[in-house]
Design a protein around this motif. Structure first.
Motif, PDB file in Angstrom:
ATOM      1  N   SER A 107      -5.682   7.934  -9.017  1.00 23.30           N
ATOM      2  CA  SER A 107      -5.628   6.473  -8.842  1.00 23.30           C
ATOM      3  C   SER A 107      -4.401   5.832  -9.468  1.00 23.30           C
ATOM      4  N   ASN A 112      -2.888   1.431  -2.801  1.00 22.54           N
ATOM      5  CA  ASN A 112      -4.015   1.586  -3.716  1.00 22.54           C
ATOM      6  C   ASN A 112      -3.616   2.136  -5.077  1.00 22.54           C
ATOM      7  N   GLN A 118      -7.702  10.933 -13.627  1.00 30.89           N
ATOM      8  CA  GLN A 118      -7.242  10.410 -12.340  1.00 30.89           C
ATOM      9  C   GLN A 118      -5.753  10.060 -12.363  1.00 30.89           C
TER      10      GLN A 118
END
Length: 322
Positions: free
Chosen positions: A19, A46, A68
């Motif tokens: 992420s 994103n 992440q």
């Protein structure tokens, strides 16, 4: 290990659940990663990103850092204490770390899940330098994670950039010599740039002029020039403007127009004039700093020669405790 293999390895990290991507280093190595950071800020839908000087990363570690996360850490020597510590912190937080260095025995590699030993010194092969390597890997990661669809244009750009740089270096030899002769006694320079090039605007000021030539220098974003800094503009102050191609070129052009009216000591380094428009316009703006780095190295080298001030001499760096 090639860049594609590294991309494959890091994308598998945490079962592909990535992420955020962070970039941390010090000085010139931090500057080398600015284009990739700027690319992600501009193109990622994103993924979040951050660009940190290493000691701040260590002391104010982003709370998002975890399994992440991908964290790039670069150190030319591979032993910069702040950068080594940053890689260690990132790894301890569960991030996958990508370490870049010129030194195959670097301490940084102890805390790097993916290890990149880059080449250095051949200005005709800039694709092997960390700025290009990190940008290439980052664009490929975005392609894998979000389907970024300009990878073919990027690949074509990387195929062309060495030739563009080689031709540009030949083109600026006389110009850089005239610049050095004209400005050798100046104690202070203002450096302007925008977009992906702003990292090198900062880098040329703090590394090439302040560190390597002991000259005062101030980096100014072309978009911020009219919000304070232009009040000191006059005919006696020297300006170097990196005129990018791409979406932020109008910012540079606006500053240049004003400087031509109120200043006299202006050096414009124009990426379009130097051939960067040979790269597809969808991605060319991200290659601006790769070109500017090599060209401005010629400016600093000529300045060092005429000033009889070696680029290698230091007063404090590596000389005293700090």
């Amino acid at each position: 290990m090639d860049n594609k293999t590294i991309v494959k390895n890091v994308v598998k990290h945490n079962d592909g659940k990535i992420s955020n991507i962070y970039f941390t280093a010090c000085g010139g190595s931090l500057v080398d990663m600015y284009p990739a950071y700027y690319f992600l800020k501009s193109e990622a839908e994103n993924l979040s990103t951050g660009w940190y000087t290493a000691n701040e990363f260590v002391h104010v570690t982003p709370k998002k850092i975890g399994a992440q996360s991908i964290v790039f850490v670069c150190s030319h020597s591979g032993n910069t204490p702040e950068s080594v510590k940053a890689a260690k912190v990132a790894q301890e937080k569960g991030a996958i770390t990508i370490g870049l260095t010129f030194n195959p025995k670097a301490d940084l590699l102890k805390y790097s899940d993916e290890k990149i030993i880059y080449e250095w010194g051949n200005e005709n092969e800039v694709v092997k330098n960390p700025m290009a390597i990190v940008l290439d890997i980052t664009s490929q990661i975005l392609g894998q994670l979000e389907g970024y669809d300009k990878l073919a244009e990027f690949a074509d750009g990387f195929n062309k950039i060495d030739t563009i740089v080689t031709n540009a270096l030949a083109q600026v030899q006389d110009r850089t010599k005239r610049f050095a002769d004209k400005y050798q006694h100046e104690p202070m320079f203002y450096i302007l740039g925008s977009g992906a090039s702003f990292g090198h605007t900062y880098g040329f000021a703090i590394c090439s002029l302040m560190e390597m030539q002991w000259l005062d220098a101030a980096p100014i974003h072309s978009g911020e020039y009219f919000h304070g800094p232009f009040e000191v503009t006059d005919k006696d102050k020297p300006y170097i403007v990196m005129e990018s191609i791409g979406r932020t070129r109008p910012l540079d052009e606006r500053a240049i127009k004003f400087l031509k009216k109120y200043a006299e000591k202006i050096e414009i380094v124009d990426a379009k004039e130097l051939g960067l428009d040979l790269i597809d316009s969808n991605v060319a703006e991200y290659f601006n700093p790769i070109l500017f780095y090599s060209v401005l190295c010629e400016y600093r080298a000529k300045l060092a020669d005429v000033r009889n001030h070696s680029l290698e001499v230091r007063r404090y760096m590596g000389k005293v405790e700090y």
